[in-house]
Design a protein around this motif. Structure first.
Motif, PDB file in Angstrom:
ATOM      1  N   THR A  64     -17.630  14.939  10.024  1.00 54.72           N
ATOM      2  CA  THR A  64     -18.865  14.537   9.339  1.00 54.72           C
ATOM      3  C   THR A  64     -18.872  14.900   7.861  1.00 54.72           C
ATOM      4  OG1 THR A  64     -19.867  16.633  10.036  1.00 54.72           O
ATOM      5  CG2 THR A  64     -20.249  14.699  11.430  1.00 54.72           C
ATOM      6  N   ALA A  65     -17.890  15.701   7.406  1.00 54.27           N
ATOM      7  CA  ALA A  65     -17.884  16.161   6.013  1.00 54.27           C
ATOM      8  C   ALA A  65     -16.667  15.666   5.234  1.00 54.27           C
ATOM      9  CB  ALA A  65     -17.937  17.693   5.980  1.00 54.27           C
ATOM     10  N   ARG A  66     -15.932  14.715   5.779  1.00 55.75           N
ATOM     11  CA  ARG A  66     -14.709  14.251   5.121  1.00 55.75           C
ATOM     12  C   ARG A  66     -14.995  13.338   3.938  1.00 55.75           C
ATOM     13  NH1 ARG A  66     -11.450  13.325  10.809  1.00 55.75           N
ATOM     14  NH2 ARG A  66     -10.928  15.529  11.118  1.00 55.75           N
ATOM     15  N   ARG A  67     -13.920  13.113   3.151  1.00 61.76           N
ATOM     16  CA  ARG A  67     -13.959  12.245   1.970  1.00 61.76           C
ATOM     17  C   ARG A  67     -14.873  12.792   0.882  1.00 61.76           C
ATOM     18  NH1 ARG A  67     -11.038   7.885   3.135  1.00 61.76           N
ATOM     19  NH2 ARG A  67     -10.822   7.254   5.334  1.00 61.76           N
ATOM     20  N   ARG A  68     -14.967  14.106   0.818  1.00 60.86           N
ATOM     21  CA  ARG A  68     -15.761  14.754  -0.245  1.00 60.86           C
ATOM     22  C   ARG A  68     -14.901  15.717  -1.058  1.00 60.86           C
ATOM     23  NH1 ARG A  68     -20.526  17.547   2.833  1.00 60.86           N
ATOM     24  NH2 ARG A  68     -21.221  17.990   0.705  1.00 60.86           N
ATOM     25  N   GLY A  69     -13.613  15.756  -0.798  1.00 65.56           N
ATOM     26  CA  GLY A  69     -12.721  16.644  -1.545  1.00 65.56           C
ATOM     27  C   GLY A  69     -12.746  18.078  -1.075  1.00 65.56           C
ATOM     28  N   LEU A  70     -13.300  18.342   0.105  1.00 65.93           N
ATOM     29  CA  LEU A  70     -13.433  19.715   0.564  1.00 65.93           C
ATOM     30  C   LEU A  70     -12.080  20.332   0.914  1.00 65.93           C
ATOM     31  CD1 LEU A  70     -16.607  19.378   2.816  1.00 65.93           C
ATOM     32  CD2 LEU A  70     -16.461  20.219   0.460  1.00 65.93           C
ATOM     33  N   GLY A  71     -11.191  19.548   1.515  1.00 69.45           N
ATOM     34  CA  GLY A  71      -9.876  20.089   1.855  1.00 69.45           C
ATOM     35  C   GLY A  71      -9.103  20.519   0.623  1.00 69.45           C
ATOM     36  N   LEU A  72      -9.168  19.729  -0.439  1.00 65.80           N
ATOM     37  CA  LEU A  72      -8.486  20.105  -1.682  1.00 65.80           C
ATOM     38  C   LEU A  72      -9.140  21.327  -2.311  1.00 65.80           C
ATOM     39  CD1 LEU A  72      -7.653  16.715  -3.455  1.00 65.80           C
ATOM     40  CD2 LEU A  72      -6.154  18.198  -2.117  1.00 65.80           C
ATOM     41  N   ALA A  73     -10.466  21.417  -2.231  1.00 63.34           N
ATOM     42  CA  ALA A  73     -11.157  22.581  -2.798  1.00 63.34           C
ATOM     43  C   ALA A  73     -10.780  23.852  -2.045  1.00 63.34           C
ATOM     44  CB  ALA A  73     -12.672  22.365  -2.765  1.00 63.34           C
ATOM     45  N   VAL A  74     -10.681  23.771  -0.723  1.00 60.30           N
ATOM     46  CA  VAL A  74     -10.254  24.918   0.081  1.00 60.30           C
ATOM     47  C   VAL A  74      -8.808  25.280  -0.258  1.00 60.30           C
ATOM     48  CG1 VAL A  74      -9.664  25.635   2.437  1.00 60.30           C
ATOM     49  CG2 VAL A  74     -11.886  24.592   1.958  1.00 60.30           C
ATOM     50  N   THR A  75      -7.946  24.275  -0.381  1.00 60.91           N
ATOM     51  CA  THR A  75      -6.551  24.538  -0.727  1.00 60.91           C
ATOM     52  C   THR A  75      -6.442  25.207  -2.084  1.00 60.91           C
ATOM     53  OG1 THR A  75      -5.843  22.623   0.579  1.00 60.91           O
ATOM     54  CG2 THR A  75      -4.284  23.470  -1.032  1.00 60.91           C
ATOM     55  N   ALA A  76      -7.237  24.763  -3.050  1.00 65.30           N
ATOM     56  CA  ALA A  76      -7.223  25.382  -4.380  1.00 65.30           C
ATOM     57  C   ALA A  76      -7.641  26.846  -4.316  1.00 65.30           C
ATOM     58  CB  ALA A  76      -8.135  24.611  -5.325  1.00 65.30           C
ATOM     59  N   ALA A  77      -8.628  27.158  -3.469  1.00 65.36           N
ATOM     60  CA  ALA A  77      -9.055  28.555  -3.318  1.00 65.36           C
ATOM     61  C   ALA A  77      -7.938  29.396  -2.705  1.00 65.36           C
ATOM     62  CB  ALA A  77     -10.312  28.628  -2.456  1.00 65.36           C
ATOM     63  N   LEU A  78      -7.207  28.822  -1.763  1.00 60.03           N
ATOM     64  CA  LEU A  78      -6.084  29.544  -1.156  1.00 60.03           C
ATOM     65  C   LEU A  78      -4.973  29.774  -2.169  1.00 60.03           C
ATOM     66  CD1 LEU A  78      -6.020  27.610   2.245  1.00 60.03           C
ATOM     67  CD2 LEU A  78      -6.692  30.004   1.921  1.00 60.03           C
ATOM     68  N   ILE A  79      -4.705  28.784  -2.999  1.00 61.46           N
ATOM     69  CA  ILE A  79      -3.696  28.947  -4.055  1.00 61.46           C
ATOM     70  C   ILE A  79      -4.088  30.087  -4.979  1.00 61.46           C
ATOM     71  CG2 ILE A  79      -2.717  27.872  -6.112  1.00 61.46           C
ATOM     72  CD1 ILE A  79      -2.979  25.173  -4.635  1.00 61.46           C
ATOM     73  N   ALA A  80      -5.343  30.092  -5.425  1.00 64.08           N
ATOM     74  CA  ALA A  80      -5.800  31.127  -6.350  1.00 64.08           C
ATOM     75  C   ALA A  80      -5.680  32.507  -5.719  1.00 64.08           C
ATOM     76  CB  ALA A  80      -7.249  30.848  -6.768  1.00 64.08           C
ATOM     77  N   ASP A  81      -6.023  32.608  -4.443  1.00 63.07           N
ATOM     78  CA  ASP A  81      -5.920  33.899  -3.760  1.00 63.07           C
ATOM     79  C   ASP A  81      -4.464  34.334  -3.644  1.00 63.07           C
ATOM     80  OD1 ASP A  81      -7.453  35.962  -1.968  1.00 63.07           O
ATOM     81  OD2 ASP A  81      -5.714  35.361  -0.786  1.00 63.07           O
ATOM     82  N   ALA A  82      -3.586  33.400  -3.293  1.00 59.16           N
ATOM     83  CA  ALA A  82      -2.171  33.736  -3.173  1.00 59.16           C
ATOM     84  C   ALA A  82      -1.599  34.204  -4.496  1.00 59.16           C
ATOM     85  CB  ALA A  82      -1.396  32.526  -2.647  1.00 59.16           C
ATOM     86  N   ARG A  83      -1.911  33.485  -5.564  1.00 57.15           N
ATOM     87  CA  ARG A  83      -1.411  33.879  -6.885  1.00 57.15           C
ATOM     88  C   ARG A  83      -1.942  35.262  -7.280  1.00 57.15           C
ATOM     89  NH1 ARG A  83       2.882  30.703  -7.130  1.00 57.15           N
ATOM     90  NH2 ARG A  83       2.585  28.666  -8.138  1.00 57.15           N
ATOM     91  N   ALA A  84      -3.222  35.527  -6.962  1.00 56.00           N
ATOM     92  CA  ALA A  84      -3.810  36.828  -7.299  1.00 56.00           C
ATOM     93  C   ALA A  84      -3.121  37.959  -6.547  1.00 56.00           C
ATOM     94  CB  ALA A  84      -5.307  36.823  -6.986  1.00 56.00           C
ATOM     95  N   ARG A  85      -2.525  37.647  -5.412  1.00 60.07           N
ATOM     96  CA  ARG A  85      -1.820  38.648  -4.609  1.00 60.07           C
ATOM     97  C   ARG A  85      -0.335  38.757  -4.978  1.00 60.07           C
ATOM     98  NH1 ARG A  85      -5.125  40.188  -0.384  1.00 60.07           N
ATOM     99  NH2 ARG A  85      -6.967  38.873  -0.113  1.00 60.07           N
TER     100      ARG A  85
END
Length: 251
Positions: free
Chosen positions: A194-215
């Motif tokens: 019900t929440a697809r096609r809003r860019g949420l998966g990419l936004a979550v992936t970007a948050a994971l990237i930022a967390d990984a880089r911070a670590r």
């Protein structure tokens, strides 16, 4: 590129060992999950890139049937080119998926209005819905203790979870990264239908990237479902470097 693929092979061999035992079958290693959670698979033994016989594949499949686990194999085509023919001759169907590595820091797309994207801790009230969202996205029923298992992995530093939360704090998309040393794979990114096609998966992936880089993670990678999904991940800076293969019985 060989150096990068070798780095990923070391990761592939290491990451299941935190939740599974390894059974050796010559050129193949079968990972058997201990406890609840996604079942594991067989893959080439670390450092092995030669030929694999049909009989060796059949030995592993027989053991998987004995254990009551999926008859699944995962490997990288370019690293172990001698496995595919044996797997296919044994009767399994092989699926190809783009294997992608992040170049640079990664883009940071803004989430849609009314949605918050953040990391979720082991005792976070959002954890149950964040644990359940990818299961719902993939049409799989979670085990009763899926959230507890995930919380334990987060507390142990084995898994890091990000989620997109709607206004009432319920996760509508979520995903994880699992670091081993300076390498981490982004896995299980899923969005409720019900929440697809809003860019949420990419936004979550970007948050994971930022967390990984911070670590301090230097190599961030993922496996895309297909070329269409790979083009979406390319917006964040991922580049296809090889082909991940997954083999399973015909449906």
């Amino acid at each position: 590129m060989t150096g990068m693929l070798n780095r990923l092979e070391t990761y592939y061999d290491a990451v299941p060992r935190s939740a599974a035992r390894a059974e050796e079958f010559g050129p193949l290693t079968l990972f058997v999950r201990e406890g609840a959670g996604w079942p594991y698979y067989a893959r080439p033994a670390l450092g092995y890139g030669g030929e694999v016989s049909v009989a060796e594949v059949e030995r592993v499949r027989a053991r998987q049937r004995e254990l009551g686990v999926p008859e699944a194999f995962e490997w990288v085509a370019e690293t172990t080119p001698g496995l595919r023919a044996a797997v296919e001759k044994s009767g399994l169907v092989v699926h190809e998926h783009p294997l992608m590595v992040l170049e640079g820091a990664g883009a940071t797309p803004a989430p849609p209005e009314g949605v918050t994207v953040r990391m979720v801790g082991a005792d976070d009230p959002a954890l149950p819905s964040a644990a359940a969202a990818p299961y719902a996205a993939f049409g799989v029923a979670p085990s009763p203790d899926a959230a507890a298992q995930l919380a334990a992995r987060i507390a142990a530093g084995l898994t890091h979870l990000a989620a997109a939360l709607d206004a009432d704090g319920t996760a509508v998309s979520a995903g994880q990264h699992q670091p081993v040393g300076q390498v981490s794979e982004i896995v299980g990114v899923g969005t409720l239908p019900t929440a697809r096609r809003r860019g949420l998966g990419l936004a979550v992936t970007a948050a994971l990237i930022a967390d990984a880089r911070a670590r301090g993670v230097e190599t961030v990678f993922l496996t895309a479902t297909d070329a269409t999904v790979a083009r979406l991940y390319a917006r964040l800076g991922f580049r296809t470097i090889a082909t991940a293969l997954i083999a399973e019985p015909a449906s």
